[in-house]
Write a protein that holds these residues in place. Structure first.
Motif, mmCIF file in Angstrom:
data_model
loop_
_atom_site.group_PDB
_atom_site.id
_atom_site.type_symbol
_atom_site.label_atom_id
_atom_site.label_comp_id
_atom_site.label_asym_id
_atom_site.label_seq_id
_atom_site.Cartn_x
_atom_site.Cartn_y
_atom_site.Cartn_z
ATOM 1 N N MET A 1 57.079 41.707 18.549
ATOM 2 C CA MET A 1 57.144 40.137 19.075
ATOM 3 C C MET A 1 57.898 39.801 20.076
ATOM 4 S SD MET A 1 57.205 36.941 16.487
ATOM 5 C CE MET A 1 56.246 37.972 14.988
ATOM 6 N N SER A 2 57.832 40.173 21.157
ATOM 7 C CA SER A 2 58.607 40.216 22.303
ATOM 8 C C SER A 2 58.715 38.664 22.990
ATOM 9 C CB SER A 2 58.359 40.885 23.529
ATOM 10 O OG SER A 2 59.010 40.723 24.610
ATOM 11 N N THR A 3 59.699 38.077 23.196
ATOM 12 C CA THR A 3 59.634 36.942 23.584
ATOM 13 C C THR A 3 60.074 36.764 25.223
ATOM 14 O OG1 THR A 3 62.009 36.531 23.312
ATOM 15 C CG2 THR A 3 60.309 35.452 21.720
ATOM 16 N N ARG A 4 59.976 37.886 26.059
ATOM 17 C CA ARG A 4 60.020 38.393 27.148
ATOM 18 C C ARG A 4 59.010 37.803 27.863
ATOM 19 N NH1 ARG A 4 63.792 41.528 29.436
ATOM 20 N NH2 ARG A 4 64.185 42.702 27.562
ATOM 21 N N THR A 70 71.176 37.313 34.571
ATOM 22 C CA THR A 70 70.105 36.362 34.012
ATOM 23 C C THR A 70 69.246 35.711 35.203
ATOM 24 O OG1 THR A 70 71.687 35.596 32.311
ATOM 25 C CG2 THR A 70 69.846 34.142 32.818
ATOM 26 N N ARG A 73 66.947 38.499 36.257
ATOM 27 C CA ARG A 73 65.589 38.693 35.630
ATOM 28 C C ARG A 73 64.603 37.329 35.752
ATOM 29 N NH1 ARG A 73 69.679 40.286 31.729
ATOM 30 N NH2 ARG A 73 69.902 38.311 31.021
ATOM 31 N N ASP A 80 63.612 36.548 29.183
ATOM 32 C CA ASP A 80 63.526 36.482 28.026
ATOM 33 C C ASP A 80 63.621 34.885 27.450
ATOM 34 O OD1 ASP A 80 66.182 36.078 27.587
ATOM 35 O OD2 ASP A 80 66.223 38.215 26.618
ATOM 36 N N GLU A 81 63.554 34.572 26.558
ATOM 37 C CA GLU A 81 63.650 33.349 25.764
ATOM 38 C C GLU A 81 65.077 32.493 26.388
ATOM 39 O OE1 GLU A 81 62.848 33.331 21.644
ATOM 40 O OE2 GLU A 81 64.867 32.990 21.131
ATOM 41 N N ARG A 82 65.972 33.152 26.104
ATOM 42 C CA ARG A 82 67.380 32.798 26.531
ATOM 43 C C ARG A 82 67.595 32.447 28.001
ATOM 44 N NH1 ARG A 82 71.449 34.852 29.096
ATOM 45 N NH2 ARG A 82 73.464 34.104 28.743
ATOM 46 N N ASP A 83 67.108 33.399 29.003
ATOM 47 C CA ASP A 83 66.874 33.120 30.234
ATOM 48 C C ASP A 83 66.126 31.991 30.719
ATOM 49 O OD1 ASP A 83 68.248 35.611 30.501
ATOM 50 O OD2 ASP A 83 66.480 36.696 30.613
ATOM 51 N N THR A 85 65.827 29.045 28.826
ATOM 52 C CA THR A 85 66.627 28.182 28.428
ATOM 53 C C THR A 85 67.787 27.779 29.595
ATOM 54 O OG1 THR A 85 66.091 28.760 25.973
ATOM 55 C CG2 THR A 85 68.004 27.322 26.714
ATOM 56 N N ASP A 138 74.655 29.742 31.646
ATOM 57 C CA ASP A 138 74.673 31.039 31.319
ATOM 58 C C ASP A 138 75.922 31.347 30.685
ATOM 59 O OD1 ASP A 138 73.370 33.786 31.742
ATOM 60 O OD2 ASP A 138 74.628 34.033 33.391
ATOM 61 N N LEU A 141 75.588 30.015 26.945
ATOM 62 C CA LEU A 141 74.626 30.536 25.862
ATOM 63 C C LEU A 141 74.802 32.014 25.812
ATOM 64 C CD1 LEU A 141 71.361 28.807 27.023
ATOM 65 C CD2 LEU A 141 72.511 28.592 24.903
#
Lengths: 141, 64
Positions: A1-4, A70, A73, A80-83, A85, A138, A141
Motif C-alpha cells: 500500500m504505497s503512498t508514493r 525531498t 523526489r 511520497d505523502e510526506r514530500d 505535505t 522539510d 517534518l
C-alpha cells in the motif's frame, strides 16, 4: 500500500518535455523581437539551466530514490505523502505571502517607483519566500 | 501521535531504507515517523500495521 506518487506515464512525460522544448525557443524569439535589452538571453540561459536541473533531479530520483532530497523526489514525481505535505506547506506560504507582497508592489509602482525594478524585487522576494518555506517545512517534518 | 515503529523495525532487523522501500515511501519519511515529527496518513499507518502484523492501535498511540 504505497503512498508514493506512481509517476506520470511515459507519454505524458515525453509530451511535457516536448512542450517545454518548444516553449523555450518560442519565448526566446518573442523576447528577442519585442523585449528591450537582453531579456531573451536571460530567458534562454534560465530556461536551459532549469531544464538541466530538472533532468538531473529526475535521473537521480529514478536511479537512487532513497538517497535523493525531498525536492528532487517532488520534481521527478517520485514523492511520497510526506514530500507532498512539504510541497503543499511551501506553496501555501507562498500564496499567503503573495497577496500582501503584490499589493505593496502595486502601491510602490503607483507612487512612482520604477516598475521593472519593483517587479524584479517582487519576483525574487516570492522565490525567497517559497524556498525558505520549503526548507523550513522539510526540516520540521 | 506516538508510535512504536522504530522498536518494531529494529526488532525485525530492518534498516530505515529497507522499511521505506517495503512500504513505498522514502527513508526520510520513516525517519520522520519514528521521530514523531510526521504523522502518517491512514493508508500508510494501515500499511505499517499490516507489514508488522499488528493492529494499528498497537503501533500508534494518541498522546494523553
Amino acid at each position: 500500500m504505497s503512498t508514493r506518487d506512481s509517476g506520470s506515464p511515459l507519454h505524458r512525460r515525453v509530451a511535457t518535455l516536448l512542450f517545454a522544448l518548444a516553449l523555450l525557443p518560442t519565448a526566446v524569439l518573442f523576447l528577442r523581437r519585442y523585449a528591450p535589452g537582453d531579456m531573451w538571453l536571460g530567458c534562454l540561459v534560465g530556461g536551459l539551466v532549469t531544464l538541466l536541473l530538472l533532468g538531473v533531479a529526475a535521473h537521480r530520483a529514478r536511479r537512487s530514490p532513497q538517497t535523493v532530497t525531498t525536492a528532487e523526489r517532488i520534481v521527478a514525481s517520485h514523492g511520497d505523502e510526506r514530500d507532498r505535505t512539504v510541497r503543499n506547506r511551501a506553496l501555501a506560504s507562498l500564496g499567503v505571502a503573495a497577496i500582501p507582497l503584490t499589493s505593496v508592489a502595486a502601491v510602490a509602482v503607483a507612487v512612482g517607483t520604477p516598475a521593472a525594478a519593483t517587479l524584479t524585487l517582487l519576483l525574487w522576494t516570492l522565490l525567497a519566500v517559497v524556498v525558505t518555506a520549503f526548507l523550513r517545512a522539510d526540516r520540521a517534518l | 501521535v506516538r508510535n512504536d515503529v522504530r522498536q518494531l523495525r529494529e526488532t525485525a532487523g530492518l534498516s530505515q531504507a529497507g522499511l521505506g522501500a517495503a512500504l513505498g515511501v522514502s527513508r526520510q519519511t520513516i525517519i520522520s515517523i519514528e521521530n514523531g515529527r510526521y504523522d502518517p496518513s491512514l493508508p500508510l499507518a494501515i500499511a505499517i500495521a499490516r507489514y508488522f502484523g499488528r493492529p494499528v492501535e498497537e503501533i500508534f498511540h494518541v498522546d494523553p
